[in-house]
Design an enzyme around this catalytic site. Sequence first.
Site, mmCIF file in Angstrom:
data_model
loop_
_atom_site.group_PDB
_atom_site.id
_atom_site.type_symbol
_atom_site.label_atom_id
_atom_site.label_comp_id
_atom_site.label_asym_id
_atom_site.label_seq_id
_atom_site.Cartn_x
_atom_site.Cartn_y
_atom_site.Cartn_z
ATOM 1 N N GLU A 1 0.838 -1.208 0.000
ATOM 2 C CA GLU A 1 0.000 0.000 0.000
ATOM 3 C C GLU A 1 0.873 1.259 0.000
ATOM 4 O O GLU A 1 0.546 2.235 -0.675
ATOM 5 C CB GLU A 1 -0.945 0.017 1.215
ATOM 6 N N ASP B 1 -4.406 -9.608 -8.511
ATOM 7 C CA ASP B 1 -4.762 -8.627 -9.542
ATOM 8 C C ASP B 1 -3.621 -7.823 -10.163
ATOM 9 O O ASP B 1 -3.279 -7.952 -11.337
ATOM 10 C CB ASP B 1 -5.853 -7.677 -9.004
ATOM 11 N N GLU C 1 -18.497 -6.176 -2.350
ATOM 12 C CA GLU C 1 -17.125 -6.690 -2.280
ATOM 13 C C GLU C 1 -16.998 -8.086 -2.869
ATOM 14 O O GLU C 1 -15.972 -8.428 -3.447
ATOM 15 C CB GLU C 1 -16.625 -6.699 -0.836
ATOM 16 N N GLU D 1 -12.320 0.343 -9.402
ATOM 17 C CA GLU D 1 -11.936 -0.552 -10.503
ATOM 18 C C GLU D 1 -12.938 -0.555 -11.657
ATOM 19 O O GLU D 1 -12.559 -0.590 -12.829
ATOM 20 C CB GLU D 1 -11.743 -1.995 -9.990
#
Length: 913
Positions: A147, A294, A388, A406
């Site tokens: 992150e 991802d 989610e 996204e």
Amino acid sequence: MSEAGGGRGCGCRVPQRAPWSLVAATASLCLVLATSVCTARAAPMSREEKQKLGNQVLEMFDHAYGNYMEHAYPADELMPLTCRGRVRGQEPSRGDVDDALGKFSLTLIDSLDTLVVLNKTKEFEDAVRKVLRDVNLDNDVVVSVFETNIRVLGGLLGGHSLAIMLKEKGEYMQWYNDELLQMAKQLGYRLLPAFNTTSGLPYPRINLKFGIRKPEARTGTETDTCTACAGTLILEFAALSRFTGATIFEEYARKALDFLWEKRQRSSNLVGVTINIHTGDWVRKDSGVGAGIDSYYEYLLKAYVLLGDDSFLERFNTHYDAIMRYISQPPLLLDVHIHKPMLNARTWMDSLLAFFPGLQVLKGDIRPAIETHEMLYQVIKKHNFLPEAFTTDFRVHWAQHPLRPEFAESTYFLYKATGDPYYLEVGKTLIENLNKYARVPCGFAAMKDVRTGSHEDRMDSFFLAEMFKYLYLLFADKEDIIFDIEDYIFTTEAHLLPLWLSTTNRSISKKNTTSEYTELDDSNFDWTCPNTQILFPNDPLYAQSIREPLKNVVDKSCPRGIIRVEESFRSGAKPPLRARDFMATNPEHLEILKKMGAASAIDAEDGLRFMQEMIELSSQQQKEQQLPPRAVQIISHPFFGRVVLTAGPAQFGLDLSKHKETRGFVASSKPYNGCSELTNPEAVMGKIALIQRGQCMFAEKARNIQNAGAIGGIVIDDNEGSSSDTAPLFQMAGDGKDTDDIKIPMLFLFSKEGSIILDAIREHEEVEVLLSDKARDRDPEMESEDQPSSENDSQSQSAEQTLSLSQTVDLVDQETPENPLDSHSEPSSPADTEETAGLAPSEQIPSSTESLETTSLDGECTDLDNQPKEQSETEEDSNPNVSWGKKVQPIDSILADWNEDIEAFEMMEKDEL
Ligand code: DMJ
């Protein structure tokens, strides 16, 4: 860049040894060409309409950013319900999700380049000065390497990239002297100790001040990391190396990528979700394109685009081929096992995979991108946001939605590739839903539960970094942006890195880790970008024709199993026994069970599938026993329905499910615990009474307020600081006696949510709320009085800032249920309290993210497996009297019998590594 593209046409096969600049430009070339080809063909949205929507995005950004700066900065994030900053250590811990917070003004840094994209150059200049003046990196705080890299390092580099662009233009940032880059370099050095492993894979967390190993660091004992965590560094690290000339960053990121590539499962060419950073063993061997993996795929393709290194493209294409072979089950993308890739690992999809259609556009594979995007859009149309996680039959699996970007990202890329105005309409819907359901007086609040419309006191930094960027760019024409966006590549956090980096400081030797690639069949490398000249001009309805069959995919969906249909019919054999159809009383079924695992490989395979299904089904059924939470919506001024609190239901009183509701002003009862006859019946008469939890049974409180004439009750937790963000909800039990006499609805709020109502009473006296199962649309009349009428009208917003709820929340560092997408951890069990004690687990409800969708699926079901249509779950789900025991029991006992086999199966998988 654009000109060069225009001259080439969009065949776009990238030569294996293409000049790097051509290679680096590939993605943007494709997009530029796609746009120019397609604009002529479809009836476009008018320029005025696009501008109007663009201005709306600007106003929304002002609302989010302005509230962050006013009420939260220099904290990392804004808490939009309580209108204050989230400071780590001062709020109850949310688990892994807090690892993004490093006390470095995260949201400001993550917003830097968005300001430039949105043409807010002056604000950008101010923001950069603030970062340089206020941000300190030497903090004793443990942060996520992943992150921190994508949001902070990426944010600083994106800011630097656009600062030097502006400086060169000669008007703004004339004083700038690479200060953001210097800060990025400092941060880069602070992250490097994480790479001190034999594998080269980084530790997942690091202490910004003390690194990894020092005792004070409180980290360094982890053994596992997610694939995306280790494989999403190359863009930022390479950019840092190339900007500064310090090659070490790019080297470390490459080494981690090389290691992951080496560890791919060789027969399937897939990677697992988590890996041991010391041994390189796959810890979780399921594989998809969403959570945990991802951006590993994203960075392989984008590293090729940015760095011009063929090996990255070859790796990406190899993985992509595997993804399309095993994971892609149009329009679904379903996780499979890396060793047995024909075996699905889940019956649900997570929302992070919504970036994948955008990546497919970059790859040039438009058809599946259109399909998956359309499927996701249908889910959004049903729930307003992408939950989610959602099941293969499109029911909600985890009901949260933290305003993830996204889907907007993929919408933008699909629009660029197709020019189809349909995608502008999709963007318009996203804007409307954000304003309608997520906008609160002090920013935008994440959805706690897309079914009830309740909020969470959370506005993640990626909302500003990504959502507004993609939405603005979707509606912007070239002249609306002050620089050429085609000269940049988007990182996974949508930070912009200039493509010219590929020619700068290329001193890092390109180790040839790809000798084996020469043996690979490279037929799938033939096309790497959408050839829209072929796709669209001859058939302007191409994209529409792909979407059309999917229009009703959600509404017409039937519950489906996790076995692929085509497999069942592959040899004309009888379809294998499926867990959901199993009946312990059916002799034929018992016979099949006996055979499984015994005779042939096919039987054994069926047995393994069956076990998988049993596990899935069992956990699914546990979820199905759980009631969804209810909503308390504050509807009086200045909230106007914009703040929706997550509430627990009661097992007695008016059942608010099935769209029943109770509306009324609130009043505190006296005594506040409601445990005896009220002394202020005149105050609660005709109102919704507020009562504190504790000292007597919930039912007793209900009777006392009902006798005083209350039309409903809200029990507020007496445990100060408790919140539905951090503690699992439960339903209020009766008192063991007949509770039919209780007719009014009763809901439960944790202390933090309750304080929002109590503070509102202190500030506004008259507070009206709506108790329901799902938030109702906001009152449009009141809304228009309160909403700014034009773009950039943040002035009128300040009138909204009446929600200055400066409540004190105790510093409870409790263990919390985490978002499984953030942490891959299992949810914790419901809290045990005196009034819920004695409840069977099935009588308590978990946090809203865990409970299951209850609305029925409309329309006819076509059962692809020729199985009888399953009964709609609606009635059973909403009826607390339904006994689930009958369904669960046989599965539990069967599962016990199969335990040994599951262990053996796991051992077998391990051996195969
Ligand atoms: C972002 O921080 C990045 O896009 C990341 O790669 C995963 N998703 C979050 C937002 O959902």
